[in-house]
Design a protein around this motif. Structure first.
Motif, PDB file in Angstrom:
ATOM      1  N   PRO A 188       0.815  -1.222   0.000  1.00 11.51           N
ATOM      2  CA  PRO A 188       0.000   0.000   0.000  1.00 11.51           C
ATOM      3  C   PRO A 188       0.845   1.266   0.000  1.00 11.51           C
ATOM      4  CG  PRO A 188       0.083  -0.936   2.199  1.00 11.51           C
ATOM      5  CD  PRO A 188       0.788  -1.914   1.299  1.00 11.51           C
ATOM      6  N   THR A 189       0.342   2.278  -0.666  1.00 10.19           N
ATOM      7  CA  THR A 189       0.942   3.606  -0.562  1.00 10.19           C
ATOM      8  C   THR A 189       0.584   4.206   0.788  1.00 10.19           C
ATOM      9  OG1 THR A 189      -1.017   4.587  -1.599  1.00 10.19           O
ATOM     10  CG2 THR A 189       0.817   4.006  -3.048  1.00 10.19           C
ATOM     11  N   ALA A 190       1.362   5.191   1.229  1.00 10.20           N
ATOM     12  CA  ALA A 190       1.071   5.869   2.485  1.00 10.20           C
ATOM     13  C   ALA A 190      -0.151   6.750   2.305  1.00 10.20           C
ATOM     14  CB  ALA A 190       2.270   6.709   2.916  1.00 10.20           C
ATOM     15  N   PRO A 191      -0.981   6.884   3.343  1.00  9.30           N
ATOM     16  CA  PRO A 191      -2.121   7.808   3.242  1.00  9.30           C
ATOM     17  C   PRO A 191      -1.625   9.215   2.924  1.00  9.30           C
ATOM     18  CG  PRO A 191      -2.294   6.445   5.204  1.00  9.30           C
ATOM     19  CD  PRO A 191      -0.918   6.214   4.646  1.00  9.30           C
ATOM     20  N   ALA A 192      -2.318   9.900   2.054  1.00  9.60           N
ATOM     21  CA  ALA A 192      -1.915  11.253   1.652  1.00  9.60           C
ATOM     22  C   ALA A 192      -3.131  12.152   1.592  1.00  9.60           C
ATOM     23  CB  ALA A 192      -1.215  11.219   0.296  1.00  9.60           C
ATOM     24  N   GLY A 193      -2.883  13.457   1.701  1.00 10.39           N
ATOM     25  CA  GLY A 193      -3.985  14.402   1.642  1.00 10.39           C
ATOM     26  C   GLY A 193      -4.632  14.456   0.285  1.00 10.39           C
ATOM     27  N   ALA A 194      -3.840  14.316  -0.767  1.00 10.27           N
ATOM     28  CA  ALA A 194      -4.367  14.333  -2.128  1.00 10.27           C
ATOM     29  C   ALA A 194      -3.923  13.065  -2.838  1.00 10.27           C
ATOM     30  CB  ALA A 194      -3.855  15.567  -2.877  1.00 10.27           C
ATOM     31  N   PRO A 195      -4.777  12.454  -3.637  1.00  5.51           N
ATOM     32  CA  PRO A 195      -4.385  11.216  -4.317  1.00  5.51           C
ATOM     33  C   PRO A 195      -3.280  11.463  -5.332  1.00  5.51           C
ATOM     34  CG  PRO A 195      -6.495  12.018  -5.136  1.00  5.51           C
ATOM     35  CD  PRO A 195      -6.150  12.864  -3.953  1.00  5.51           C
ATOM     36  N   ASP A 196      -2.365  10.503  -5.423  1.00  5.69           N
ATOM     37  CA  ASP A 196      -1.290  10.562  -6.410  1.00  5.69           C
ATOM     38  C   ASP A 196      -1.829  10.238  -7.795  1.00  5.69           C
ATOM     39  OD1 ASP A 196       1.182  11.364  -5.486  1.00  5.69           O
ATOM     40  OD2 ASP A 196       1.706   9.407  -4.685  1.00  5.69           O
ATOM     41  N   THR A 197      -1.206  10.787  -8.802  1.00  7.24           N
ATOM     42  CA  THR A 197      -1.378  10.295 -10.165  1.00  7.24           C
ATOM     43  C   THR A 197      -0.185   9.407 -10.469  1.00  7.24           C
ATOM     44  OG1 THR A 197      -0.265  12.246 -11.062  1.00  7.24           O
ATOM     45  CG2 THR A 197      -2.673  12.319 -10.911  1.00  7.24           C
ATOM     46  N   PRO A 198      -0.351   8.399 -11.321  1.00  4.14           N
ATOM     47  CA  PRO A 198       0.779   7.505 -11.614  1.00  4.14           C
ATOM     48  C   PRO A 198       1.908   8.265 -12.295  1.00  4.14           C
ATOM     49  CG  PRO A 198      -1.297   6.561 -12.363  1.00  4.14           C
ATOM     50  CD  PRO A 198      -1.589   7.981 -12.008  1.00  4.14           C
ATOM     51  N   PRO A 199       3.145   7.840 -12.090  1.00  8.10           N
ATOM     52  CA  PRO A 199       4.248   8.447 -12.832  1.00  8.10           C
ATOM     53  C   PRO A 199       4.106   8.139 -14.319  1.00  8.10           C
ATOM     54  CG  PRO A 199       4.994   6.463 -11.730  1.00  8.10           C
ATOM     55  CD  PRO A 199       3.600   6.718 -11.237  1.00  8.10           C
ATOM     56  N   ARG A 200       4.685   8.997 -15.140  1.00  7.01           N
ATOM     57  CA  ARG A 200       4.651   8.752 -16.576  1.00  7.01           C
ATOM     58  C   ARG A 200       5.627   7.624 -16.932  1.00  7.01           C
ATOM     59  NH1 ARG A 200       6.366  14.115 -19.287  1.00  7.01           N
ATOM     60  NH2 ARG A 200       8.083  13.711 -17.833  1.00  7.01           N
ATOM     61  N   LEU A 201       5.363   6.950 -18.023  1.00 10.14           N
ATOM     62  CA  LEU A 201       6.222   5.867 -18.457  1.00 10.14           C
ATOM     63  C   LEU A 201       7.659   6.324 -18.649  1.00 10.14           C
ATOM     64  CD1 LEU A 201       5.979   2.829 -19.365  1.00 10.14           C
ATOM     65  CD2 LEU A 201       5.950   3.696 -21.703  1.00 10.14           C
ATOM     66  N   VAL A 202       7.854   7.606 -19.017  1.00  5.63           N
ATOM     67  CA  VAL A 202       9.200   8.115 -19.309  1.00  5.63           C
ATOM     68  C   VAL A 202       9.909   8.689 -18.090  1.00  5.63           C
ATOM     69  CG1 VAL A 202       8.646   8.574 -21.723  1.00  5.63           C
ATOM     70  CG2 VAL A 202       8.293  10.378 -20.014  1.00  5.63           C
ATOM     71  N   ASP A 203       9.234   8.781 -16.938  1.00  4.96           N
ATOM     72  CA  ASP A 203       9.887   9.305 -15.745  1.00  4.96           C
ATOM     73  C   ASP A 203      10.883   8.288 -15.197  1.00  4.96           C
ATOM     74  OD1 ASP A 203       8.565  11.760 -15.765  1.00  4.96           O
ATOM     75  OD2 ASP A 203       6.872  10.988 -14.611  1.00  4.96           O
ATOM     76  N   ILE A 204      11.939   8.772 -14.575  1.00  8.11           N
ATOM     77  CA  ILE A 204      13.007   7.892 -14.095  1.00  8.11           C
ATOM     78  C   ILE A 204      12.462   6.952 -13.014  1.00  8.11           C
ATOM     79  CG2 ILE A 204      15.293   7.788 -13.031  1.00  8.11           C
ATOM     80  CD1 ILE A 204      15.206   9.009 -15.848  1.00  8.11           C
ATOM     81  N   GLY A 205      12.802   5.691 -13.147  1.00 11.82           N
ATOM     82  CA  GLY A 205      12.394   4.700 -12.157  1.00 11.82           C
ATOM     83  C   GLY A 205      11.034   4.095 -12.377  1.00 11.82           C
ATOM     84  N   THR A 206      10.248   4.602 -13.337  1.00 15.01           N
ATOM     85  CA  THR A 206       8.915   4.057 -13.559  1.00 15.01           C
ATOM     86  C   THR A 206       9.001   2.605 -14.013  1.00 15.01           C
ATOM     87  OG1 THR A 206       8.019   6.215 -14.145  1.00 15.01           O
ATOM     88  CG2 THR A 206       6.777   4.301 -14.864  1.00 15.01           C
ATOM     89  N   ASN A 207       8.174   1.785 -13.411  1.00 15.77           N
ATOM     90  CA  ASN A 207       8.113   0.353 -13.709  1.00 15.77           C
ATOM     91  C   ASN A 207       6.818   0.018 -14.445  1.00 15.77           C
ATOM     92  OD1 ASN A 207       6.586  -2.187 -12.155  1.00 15.77           O
ATOM     93  ND2 ASN A 207       8.522  -2.731 -13.104  1.00 15.77           N
ATOM     94  N   HIS A 208       6.887  -0.918 -15.376  1.00 19.85           N
ATOM     95  CA  HIS A 208       5.667  -1.497 -15.929  1.00 19.85           C
ATOM     96  C   HIS A 208       5.843  -3.011 -15.997  1.00 19.85           C
ATOM     97  CE1 HIS A 208       7.937  -1.454 -19.772  1.00 19.85           C
ATOM     98  NE2 HIS A 208       7.158  -2.461 -20.107  1.00 19.85           N
ATOM     99  N   LEU A 209       4.739  -3.720 -15.869  1.00 23.33           N
ATOM    100  CA  LEU A 209       4.728  -5.175 -15.983  1.00 23.33           C
ATOM    101  C   LEU A 209       4.119  -5.549 -17.326  1.00 23.33           C
ATOM    102  CD1 LEU A 209       3.454  -6.094 -12.407  1.00 23.33           C
ATOM    103  CD2 LEU A 209       5.816  -6.122 -13.230  1.00 23.33           C
ATOM    104  N   CYS A 210       4.779  -6.452 -18.030  1.00 23.28           N
ATOM    105  CA  CYS A 210       4.320  -6.873 -19.350  1.00 23.28           C
ATOM    106  C   CYS A 210       3.920  -8.339 -19.309  1.00 23.28           C
ATOM    107  CB  CYS A 210       5.416  -6.652 -20.391  1.00 23.28           C
ATOM    108  SG  CYS A 210       4.981  -7.248 -22.040  1.00 23.28           S
TER     109      CYS A 210
END
Length: 288
Positions: free
Chosen positions: A66-88
């Motif tokens: 789980p992500t940590a509770p936050a005041g505002a919901p996160d949007t996912p990182p972009r595919l091109v941002d450093i460290g972004t993971n995708h599962l294929c």
């Protein structure tokens, strides 16, 4: 025709711990675990210690935390941002798999099925889709003979074995886990030197803004250097160094899109994580 799975690489249920572990932060563990069960099969899923665990052969574990509770919901990182993971996910019939995805609530299939015309992944067919919580996943269908087969004796792992109850039509298994890295050469060198990875292929890709909008929902253009490696003839890694401006840094594991790659995983998940200089997030100190 699909290559028959190599069952010698498949761990016997209940006898072997995971070989490699991919941890991914999600906003709702129950939702994300149920979603992956709708793709990979209920028998692949378990819940332990507040995490959801999805197992793929041969000995690959995807851990949802789980992500940590936050005041505002996160949007996912972009595919091109450093460290972004995708599962294929690898499939035998990508049209049938896409038709199934389009019927699942909350899933957004992006763009069109792309067939790679040339180069070391010639003949590959792929498409990305968004999960109900917004994270990008990919489907990929390999040709009978990989495009790189004529230029190297190295091979990626192409013997994935699905669960008997996998709902996604023609699912074969987890094809690869992919990462956007800051320095492709440094990432490849580190994985080869310290994690028994073998480099299988490299290529260059250029995409205009219209293609990136259609296929990835991204308003960017640029060139990308890509490499694929295999670890222990079990886990395929896809690494991209994207030549686009304005990339965000890697996210911590308590934020949406945060992730941790544990190769040759210990029985228990690593308690801490750090960002390596080249963009991957790994447990423990970076070897030099």
């Amino acid at each position: 025709m699909t290559t028959a799975p190599d069952t010698s690489l498949t761990p016997s249920p209940g006898t072997l711990r995971p070989v490699h572990r991919i941890t991914v932060a999600v906003p709702d563990v129950e939702e994300a675990t149920a979603f992956l069960a709708e793709l990979a099969g209920p028998s692949t899923v378990e819940r332990t210690g507040g995490a959801g665990v999805v197992s793929f052969s041969p000995g690959i574990e995807v851990r949802l935390v789980p992500t940590a509770p936050a005041g505002a919901p996160d949007t996912p990182p972009r595919l091109v941002d450093i460290g972004t993971n995708h599962l294929c996910l690898r499939v035998g019939d990508i049209e049938a798999a896409v038709a199934h995805l389009e019927e699942l609530p909350g899933v957004d299939v992006l763009g069109d099925i792309v067939t790679v015309p040339e180069g070391p992944i010639r003949g590959n067919r792929w498409i990305y889709f968004r999960s109900p919580w917004g994270t990008l996943f990919e489907l990929q269908q390999w040709p009978d003979t990989p495009g790189y087969a004529g230029t190297t004796a190295e091979r990626l792992h192409h013997a994935q074995r699905p669960a008997d109850d996998a709902p996604l039509p023609t699912l074969l298994g987890l094809d690869h886990t992919g990462y956007s890295v800051q320095n492709l050469d440094a990432a490849v060198d580190h994985l080869v030197a310290h994690h028994r990875a073998r480099l299988v292929l490299r290529t260059e890709i250029a995409a205009d803004r219209a293609f990136m909008r259609r296929q990835f929902d991204l308003d960017v253009e640029g060139t990308s250097a890509m490499a694929m490696l295999v670890v222990d003839d079990a886990l395929n890694l896809e690494l991209f160094e994207h030549g686009v401006p304005g990339q965000e840094p890697p996210r911590p594991l308590d934020r949406l899109g945060g992730n941790l790659l544990e190769l040759h995983a210990a029985p228990q998940p690593a308690p801490t994580a750090h960002h390596a200089p080249f963009g991957l997030t790994l447990p423990g100190p970076v070897a030099t």
